[in-house]
Design a protein around this motif. Sequence first.
Motif, PDB file in Angstrom:
ATOM      1  N   PRO A  91       6.366  -4.119   2.248  1.00 44.57           N
ATOM      2  CA  PRO A  91       6.130  -3.453   0.961  1.00 44.57           C
ATOM      3  C   PRO A  91       4.734  -3.734   0.367  1.00 44.57           C
ATOM      4  N   LEU A  92       4.248  -4.961   0.502  1.00 44.28           N
ATOM      5  CA  LEU A  92       2.945  -5.279  -0.089  1.00 44.28           C
ATOM      6  C   LEU A  92       1.805  -4.562   0.645  1.00 44.28           C
ATOM      7  N   SER A  93       1.871  -4.502   1.969  1.00 46.92           N
ATOM      8  CA  SER A  93       0.861  -3.754   2.731  1.00 46.92           C
ATOM      9  C   SER A  93       0.883  -2.280   2.339  1.00 46.92           C
ATOM     10  N   ARG A  94       2.093  -1.754   2.145  1.00 47.03           N
ATOM     11  CA  ARG A  94       2.214  -0.349   1.749  1.00 47.03           C
ATOM     12  C   ARG A  94       1.568  -0.114   0.388  1.00 47.03           C
ATOM     13  N   LYS A  95       1.794  -1.053  -0.518  1.00 47.96           N
ATOM     14  CA  LYS A  95       1.206  -0.948  -1.853  1.00 47.96           C
ATOM     15  C   LYS A  95      -0.329  -0.954  -1.770  1.00 47.96           C
ATOM     16  N   LEU A  96      -0.863  -1.808  -0.916  1.00 56.95           N
ATOM     17  CA  LEU A  96      -2.324  -1.875  -0.753  1.00 56.95           C
ATOM     18  C   LEU A  96      -2.853  -0.586  -0.127  1.00 56.95           C
ATOM     19  N   ALA A  97      -2.114  -0.053   0.860  1.00 53.61           N
ATOM     20  CA  ALA A  97      -2.533   1.206   1.484  1.00 53.61           C
ATOM     21  C   ALA A  97      -2.536   2.328   0.454  1.00 53.61           C
ATOM     22  N   GLU A  98      -1.482   2.373  -0.369  1.00 51.17           N
ATOM     23  CA  GLU A  98      -1.404   3.433  -1.376  1.00 51.17           C
ATOM     24  C   GLU A  98      -2.539   3.319  -2.388  1.00 51.17           C
ATOM     25  N   ALA A  99      -2.916   2.090  -2.705  1.00 50.24           N
ATOM     26  CA  ALA A  99      -3.965   1.888  -3.713  1.00 50.24           C
ATOM     27  C   ALA A  99      -5.364   2.152  -3.162  1.00 50.24           C
ATOM     28  N   PHE A 100      -5.598   1.799  -1.897  1.00 53.39           N
ATOM     29  CA  PHE A 100      -6.995   1.790  -1.404  1.00 53.39           C
ATOM     30  C   PHE A 100      -7.300   2.795  -0.303  1.00 53.39           C
ATOM     31  N   TRP A 101      -6.299   3.453   0.248  1.00 52.54           N
ATOM     32  CA  TRP A 101      -6.568   4.441   1.303  1.00 52.54           C
ATOM     33  C   TRP A 101      -6.632   5.835   0.720  1.00 52.54           C
ATOM     34  N   PRO A 102      -7.509   6.726   1.213  1.00 53.53           N
ATOM     35  CA  PRO A 102      -8.554   6.387   2.172  1.00 53.53           C
ATOM     36  C   PRO A 102      -9.638   5.544   1.503  1.00 53.53           C
TER      37      PRO A 102
END
Length: 329
Positions: free
Chosen positions: A77-88
């Motif tokens: 979940p935390l990696s997903r949150k970071l991906a949602e915030a910073f990707w692309p």
Amino acid sequence: MAEILPIGSALTEAARRLLAGEVVAIPTETVYGLAADATNGEAVARIFETKGRPRFNPLITHVAKIAMAERIALFDPLSRKLAEAFWPGPLTLVLPLRDVAGVHPLVTAGLDTIALRMPVGFAADVIVEIGRPLAAPSANSSGRISGTTAEAVERDLGGRIGLIVDGGPTPVGLESTIVKVDGASVRLLRPGGTPAEAIEAVAGVRLERGGKVGVEAPGMLLSHYAPKAAVRLDAGDVRPGETLLAFGPERVKGAEKAAACLNLSPSGDLREAAANLFTYMHRLDAAGAAIIAVEPIPRSGLGEAINDRLRRAAAPRDMPARDMPLSRS
Ligand code: TXA
Ligand code: MG
């Protein structure tokens, strides 16, 4: 000489070459990447061959959609949150590799984890076009400064690759930040274009630094970002014959005697400094001086990654990075 095509007319040709197993230099928002189809082992091997990398270090795999990332790796979940915030954008996540990922093991150097990121712009467009992830380290020969313009890539690798896609100077100018989530904690493996503070604000925890760097980022040689000239950091003065890499409005003692001087950001803006860093090191290197003196640069925000790259450029050549803490100076 490689063929150089502007991004506006390069998509079909770049896609054709990538699907044929060639390496193509493409712009991303961070630095130019030396890209190859991540599912094709021979194509990935060509990346190492072209860069003259001493060993098979694990490479970052680039995706265009979250769905593509999820076919390759398992998201907590935390990696997903970071991906949602910073990707692309300039953030790379190290994640457990799925069994059916389809990415060639040469990309991960046989590890059971994979470094994934979603780039901005042409790189994302070409991934959509071919429907496959791209492995892409920075487009420079091993041990040299990362290319941030098509011209720099041409000078360094033009004799070894067929196509360079020209998207102008890369806006960020530094490689992506690499982090790995481990339970509730997040480890900073490489400072880069996303400031640690921004990641901490989303993750709600402080990033862990130092420690197991040699294990977690086996590809990081200390002298990875090396110009030909020696680099003298935090210079309080300029000595005879040195060139000067300056920062901010105030000059150090002896600056007027520098053989050449370039200011990363006259106003002291770290974002501008990051975008100029590799290009200016290239230019001062080309000026032929034996030593580049570097004025002190603040260590907060993007300054952490800038100082990290400068320390690597200043280090004795070919020392393993694990011998020094990655993100403290
Ligand atoms: O901005 C960037 O990240 C650029 C552009 C082209 O996207 N790419 C880039 O890729 O810098 P590369 O392949 O040079 O970065 C490799 C870094 C190395 O430090 C390597 O050790 C680390 O990523 N890495 C790759 N896979 C890893 C893994 N499974 N675990 C830990 N570190 C890994
Ligand atoms: Mg590199």
